[in-house]
Design an enzyme around this catalytic site. Structure first.
Site, PDB file in Angstrom:
ATOM      1  N   GLN A 195       0.848  -1.198   0.000  1.00 43.86           N
ATOM      2  CA  GLN A 195       0.000   0.000   0.000  1.00 43.86           C
ATOM      3  C   GLN A 195       0.881   1.245   0.000  1.00 43.86           C
ATOM      4  OE1 GLN A 195      -3.114   1.649   1.094  1.00 43.86           O
ATOM      5  NE2 GLN A 195      -1.973   3.444   1.773  1.00 43.86           N
ATOM      6  N   THR A 196       0.523   2.242  -0.784  1.00 43.45           N
ATOM      7  CA  THR A 196       1.243   3.516  -0.674  1.00 43.45           C
ATOM      8  C   THR A 196       0.373   4.675  -1.132  1.00 43.45           C
ATOM      9  OG1 THR A 196       3.215   4.752  -1.309  1.00 43.45           O
ATOM     10  CG2 THR A 196       2.339   3.275  -2.964  1.00 43.45           C
ATOM     11  N   ARG A 197       0.691   5.880  -0.578  1.00 46.81           N
ATOM     12  CA  ARG A 197       0.019   7.109  -1.011  1.00 46.81           C
ATOM     13  C   ARG A 197       1.070   8.133  -1.421  1.00 46.81           C
ATOM     14  NH1 ARG A 197       0.709   9.326   4.510  1.00 46.81           N
ATOM     15  NH2 ARG A 197       0.887  11.398   3.624  1.00 46.81           N
ATOM     16  N   HIS A 201      10.193   5.345  -4.378  1.00 46.48           N
ATOM     17  CA  HIS A 201      11.608   5.561  -4.669  1.00 46.48           C
ATOM     18  C   HIS A 201      12.352   4.240  -4.486  1.00 46.48           C
ATOM     19  CE1 HIS A 201      10.516   9.717  -4.756  1.00 46.48           C
ATOM     20  NE2 HIS A 201      10.032   9.652  -3.524  1.00 46.48           N
ATOM     21  N   HIS A 204      11.433   1.951  -1.518  1.00 45.27           N
ATOM     22  CA  HIS A 204      10.191   1.178  -1.636  1.00 45.27           C
ATOM     23  C   HIS A 204      10.396  -0.042  -2.531  1.00 45.27           C
ATOM     24  CE1 HIS A 204       9.016   5.420  -0.924  1.00 45.27           C
ATOM     25  NE2 HIS A 204       8.298   4.839   0.025  1.00 45.27           N
ATOM     26  N   GLY A 290       4.703  -1.029   7.075  1.00 45.20           N
ATOM     27  CA  GLY A 290       5.953  -0.365   7.444  1.00 45.20           C
ATOM     28  C   GLY A 290       5.784   0.512   8.663  1.00 45.20           C
ATOM     29  N   ARG A 291       6.632   1.520   8.731  1.00 49.15           N
ATOM     30  CA  ARG A 291       6.613   2.445   9.859  1.00 49.15           C
ATOM     31  C   ARG A 291       5.484   3.445   9.655  1.00 49.15           C
ATOM     32  NH1 ARG A 291       8.534   7.405  10.934  1.00 49.15           N
ATOM     33  NH2 ARG A 291       9.531   7.761  12.957  1.00 49.15           N
ATOM     34  N   ASP A 292       4.762   3.769  10.697  1.00 52.81           N
ATOM     35  CA  ASP A 292       3.732   4.818  10.672  1.00 52.81           C
ATOM     36  C   ASP A 292       2.722   4.617   9.536  1.00 52.81           C
ATOM     37  OD1 ASP A 292       2.522   7.073  11.690  1.00 52.81           O
ATOM     38  OD2 ASP A 292       3.664   8.462  10.444  1.00 52.81           O
ATOM     39  N   HIS A 293       2.207   3.402   9.420  1.00 48.16           N
ATOM     40  CA  HIS A 293       1.264   3.076   8.339  1.00 48.16           C
ATOM     41  C   HIS A 293      -0.006   3.939   8.460  1.00 48.16           C
ATOM     42  CE1 HIS A 293      -0.276   0.088   5.359  1.00 48.16           C
ATOM     43  NE2 HIS A 293      -1.417   0.629   5.762  1.00 48.16           N
ATOM     44  N   ALA A 294      -0.404   4.572   7.360  1.00 40.09           N
ATOM     45  CA  ALA A 294      -1.594   5.450   7.319  1.00 40.09           C
ATOM     46  C   ALA A 294      -1.557   6.486   8.436  1.00 40.09           C
ATOM     47  CB  ALA A 294      -2.878   4.636   7.385  1.00 40.09           C
ATOM     48  N   ASP A 433     -12.061  46.360  -6.331  1.00 39.87           N
ATOM     49  CA  ASP A 433     -13.088  47.054  -7.118  1.00 39.87           C
ATOM     50  C   ASP A 433     -13.304  46.408  -8.481  1.00 39.87           C
ATOM     51  OD1 ASP A 433     -13.877  48.948  -5.308  1.00 39.87           O
ATOM     52  OD2 ASP A 433     -12.246  50.322  -5.820  1.00 39.87           O
ATOM     53  N   ILE A 476     -10.725  43.574   0.532  1.00 41.60           N
ATOM     54  CA  ILE A 476     -10.649  43.829   1.978  1.00 41.60           C
ATOM     55  C   ILE A 476     -10.476  42.483   2.694  1.00 41.60           C
ATOM     56  CG2 ILE A 476     -11.905  44.667   4.003  1.00 41.60           C
ATOM     57  CD1 ILE A 476     -13.265  46.697   2.207  1.00 41.60           C
TER      58      ILE A 476
HETATM   59  S1  PPS Z   1     -14.762  42.260   0.580  1.00 43.38           S
HETATM   60  O1  PPS Z   1     -15.262  42.452   1.944  1.00 43.38           O
HETATM   61  O2  PPS Z   1     -13.402  41.731   0.587  1.00 43.38           O
HETATM   62  O3  PPS Z   1     -15.659  41.423  -0.212  1.00 43.38           O
HETATM   63  O4  PPS Z   1     -14.729  43.701  -0.059  1.00 43.38           O
HETATM   64  P1  PPS Z   1     -14.122  44.118  -1.492  1.00 43.38           P
HETATM   65  O5  PPS Z   1     -14.569  43.200  -2.552  1.00 43.38           O
HETATM   66  O6  PPS Z   1     -12.652  44.289  -1.340  1.00 43.38           O
HETATM   67  O7  PPS Z   1     -14.785  45.477  -1.825  1.00 43.38           O
HETATM   68  C1  PPS Z   1     -14.485  46.548  -1.102  1.00 43.38           C
HETATM   69  C2  PPS Z   1     -14.637  47.797  -1.951  1.00 43.38           C
HETATM   70  O8  PPS Z   1     -15.997  48.100  -2.039  1.00 43.38           O
HETATM   71  C3  PPS Z   1     -16.253  49.449  -1.595  1.00 43.38           C
HETATM   72  N1  PPS Z   1     -17.316  49.328  -0.545  1.00 43.38           N
HETATM   73  C4  PPS Z   1     -17.211  48.811   0.706  1.00 43.38           C
HETATM   74  N2  PPS Z   1     -16.180  48.344   1.414  1.00 43.38           N
HETATM   75  C5  PPS Z   1     -16.414  47.895   2.651  1.00 43.38           C
HETATM   76  N3  PPS Z   1     -17.613  47.882   3.252  1.00 43.38           N
HETATM   77  C6  PPS Z   1     -18.692  48.357   2.576  1.00 43.38           C
HETATM   78  N4  PPS Z   1     -19.897  48.321   3.141  1.00 43.38           N
HETATM   79  C7  PPS Z   1     -18.514  48.846   1.254  1.00 43.38           C
HETATM   80  N5  PPS Z   1     -19.340  49.348   0.324  1.00 43.38           N
HETATM   81  C8  PPS Z   1     -18.614  49.637  -0.750  1.00 43.38           C
HETATM   82  C9  PPS Z   1     -14.943  50.024  -1.174  1.00 43.38           C
HETATM   83  O9  PPS Z   1     -14.611  50.955  -2.156  1.00 43.38           O
HETATM   84  C10 PPS Z   1     -13.934  48.890  -1.229  1.00 43.38           C
HETATM   85  O10 PPS Z   1     -12.785  49.144  -1.997  1.00 43.38           O
HETATM   86  P2  PPS Z   1     -11.349  49.439  -1.404  1.00 43.38           P
HETATM   87  O11 PPS Z   1     -10.412  49.331  -2.571  1.00 43.38           O
HETATM   88  O12 PPS Z   1     -11.048  48.440  -0.340  1.00 43.38           O
HETATM   89  O13 PPS Z   1     -11.427  50.830  -0.894  1.00 43.38           O
END
Ligand code: PPS
Length: 571
Positions: A195-197, A201, A204, A290-294, A433, A476
């Site tokens: 048996q191997t995952r 080499h 084996h 062998g050693r430490d099987h699964a 964005d 974010i």
């Molecule tokens: S997330 O939480 O990761 O899905 O957000 P993200 O896709 O990066 O989008 C964030 C951008 O949307 C604008 N925006 C907001 N941000 C945060 N909270 C709220 N409620 C919100 N509404 C709009 C904002 O311009 C963010 O862009 P960045 O570049 O971060 O400024």
């Protein structure tokens, strides 16, 4: 030839001819359950007899006895709970049926089997983990899988329509009956299964040949797992290529390769007994342990879940009941002076030994370091290097996270430019964005939508990485779990993940207010804004943390580039 199947008879649940036509017709009006990958692995070995004497997923009494005593209600040894988990919604659907037949299908809709549900139960998962895995720590992949499974288990008589469909290596994916037929054709009566995952080499190859030499008249069945193995393992496509290439190094007529669609649980001591049962069903008479099987590796504190020879001892304990001869082996090590491998307990006195661990091998592959001939074969190295390119050629993701206005996009753009000038890989910038304009245009800013947004970004980044490209993401990404999801996706697709927390404090971001959004929030025109009235979970362990309050864009980019260089992603 070969061993008697476990329980005396090889199970075969696939209907044929008119019965099959009738079953398919009947299934059209039944509610469908889409089987997960694990379910599909399990049902394949139930239907074709790999799990004989099991004839279905386990009902409540069977499950309880297996969990508590490693036995089926008949008293026959069976160590691993085999369960089909469903959610409340599906249980309600079953309960609404007069005749409780359901169609089990794969994700493409192919009918695999019809189940007449006769047992629906809520399991004590903690107990299942504790007894079957010896742990309740979710760092254990088997525990994690049990704890994440849905809350009900269902079972009942199965009528098989077809085995799960595979598109690869079909000539090597033999059922127990096909393996037995192959053994009969070769006239092989005594067969040692291996048996191997992992890729194979020289160690084996030497181990298996030694096993055959020590048991005259025995042939070898190289039986690697291509179902589900430990997360992070080398993918099976790469491994199968390695196995195919290593088969040529065996003496003519000594060994055959066959692939096993098993979903491993990494349950060490119990799993080894299960593995022996499966190999017995495939006709093997001997089984190498062998050693430490699964073995599942180490827990959170770095302590191994099982002792290195715990599985081996357990297999030997049940050897006579299993009716399979267990061939215990210590780890094989290389003795340079003799250009030979020895089990570590049989090394000639005073001889210097060498070995390369899986971790060291991965490091050598990532850094493009030399892999010595004594360790493996050139053809294997070539295959591994293709699938695991050195970091300078590997795809990777730089994942920025931080408040709106923290500087993510600016630094991401500058990094994009810098990388374009300094490397040959394709680069994709997934700014927050931009993603929201094209990829997630219908999403808002609820937790669910934000998580979905990050999942999508992670998915796209992982695909870019898989093709060897660089992805720069700048959302974010306020939630840890979603970021971890993206990291795992990328890592599982051969990508490196570099999380950069742009940790600029919220006050600074608000003061900058480049887009005027903070002003809008304060004016009550925008609600649920990250850092003001919506959460931001700061990364606990990011690869890099940059506060742009006093760090310039070019200084930030420099920090990231030098990290990428230090880690070997760029030259
Ligand atoms: S997330 O939480 O990761 O899905 O957000 P993200 O896709 O990066 O989008 C964030 C951008 O949307 C604008 N925006 C907001 N941000 C945060 N909270 C709220 N409620 C919100 N509404 C709009 C904002 O311009 C963010 O862009 P960045 O570049 O971060 O400024």
């Amino acid at each position: 030839p070969g061993s008697v199947p476990h329980g005396g008879r090889l199970v075969d649940l696939l209907l044929k001819g008119d019965d099959l036509v009738e079953l398919k017709k009947r299934s059209l009006s039944l509610p469908s359950l889409v089987l997960t990958r694990r379910h599909q692995c399990d049902i394949e070995l139930i239907l074709n007899g790999g799990f004989s004497p099991l004839t279905s997923f386990m009902d409540e009494p069977t499950y309880n006895r297996v969990v508590e005593e490693m036995r089926l209600p008949s008293g026959i040894l069976f160590p691993m709970p085999i369960t089909l988990d469903v959610n409340q919604e599906f249980v309600d659907i079953i309960n609404g049926l007069n005749v409780k037949d359901i169609a089990l299908r794969d994700e493409e809709g192919n009918l695999i089997a019809v189940m007449n549900v006769s047992s629906i139960f809520k399991a004590n998962k903690e107990k299942e983990c504790r007894l079957s895995m010896g742990s309740v720590d979710p760092y254990h992949p088997g525990v994690d899988q049990i704890l994440k499974s849905k809350e009900y288990y269902i079972a009942g008589k199965l009528e098989g329509a077809q085995l799960p469909v595979h598109y690869d290596y079909n000539s090597l994916r033999r059922t127990p009956l096909e393996v037995r037929t192959m053994l009969a054709e070769r006239g092989w009566t005594n067969v040692i299964a291996f048996q191997t995952r992992n890729p194979m080499h020289r160690a084996h190859r030497e181990l298996t040949v030694r096993a055959a030499e020590l048991n005259p008249g025995c042939k070898l069945l190289i039986h690697p797992v291509v179902g589900m193995t430990k997360p992070g393992d080398i993918d099976y496509h790469t491994r199968v290529k390695c196995y195919q290439s290593i088969m040529g190094s065996y003496p003519e007529g000594l060994a055959e390769l066959s692939l096993l669609p098993l979903a491993m649980r990494m349950g060490g001591p119990r799993e080894v007994v299960w593995h022996a049962i499966i190999r017995k069903n495939f006709g093997a008479t001997h089984f190498i342990v062998g050693r430490d099987h699964a073995g599942p590796g180490e827990d959170k504190s770095g302590k191994p879940f099982y002792e290195p020879y715990e599985a081996q001892e357990n297999a030997l304990k049940y050897e006579s009941e299993l009716g399979v001869k267990i061939l215990p082996f210590q780890m094989m090590v290389y003795v340079e002076a003799e250009d030979k491998y020895y089990p570590v307990d049989q090394v000639p006195q005073g001889a210097k030994t060498s070995n390369i661990s899986g971790t060291t091998l991965r490091h050598l592959l990532r850094t493009g370091g030399e892999i010595p001939n004594w360790f493996t074969y050139e053809s294997v190295v070539r295959i591994l290097r293709q699938s695991c390119p050195p970091r300078v050629k590997q795809g990777f993701t730089v994942f920025f996270t931080g408040f709106s206005g923290s500087g993510k996009s600016t630094i991401a753009n500058a990094l994009h430019e810098a990388l374009l000038a300094a490397n040959e890989r394709s680069i994709t910038l997934l700014d927050g964005d931009v993603v929201r304009t094209f990829l997630s245009s219908e999403l808002g800013f609820s937790k669910e939508h934000r998580d979905l947004n990050i999942k999508r970004i992670g998915f796209v980044a992982s695909e870019i990485n898989k093709a060897g490209g660089i992805a720069i993401c700048a959302p974010i990404a306020p939630y840890e779990v979603a970021r971890k999801f993206a990291r795992d996706l990328v890592n599982n697709n051969q990508g490196g993940f570099v999380e950069v927390h742009i940790s600029t404090p919220i006050e600074v971001c608000e003061k900058r207010d480049r887009k005027g959004l903070y002003a809008k929030v304060r004016a009550g025109q925008l609600k649920g804004f990250t850092g003001i009235d919506d959460p931001y979970e700061a990364p606990v362990n990011p690869e890099l943390k940059i506060d742009t309050t006093d760090t310039t864009v070019s200084e930030s980019v420099k920090q990231i580039l030098s990290f990428l260089q230090k880690e070997g992603y760029i030259q």
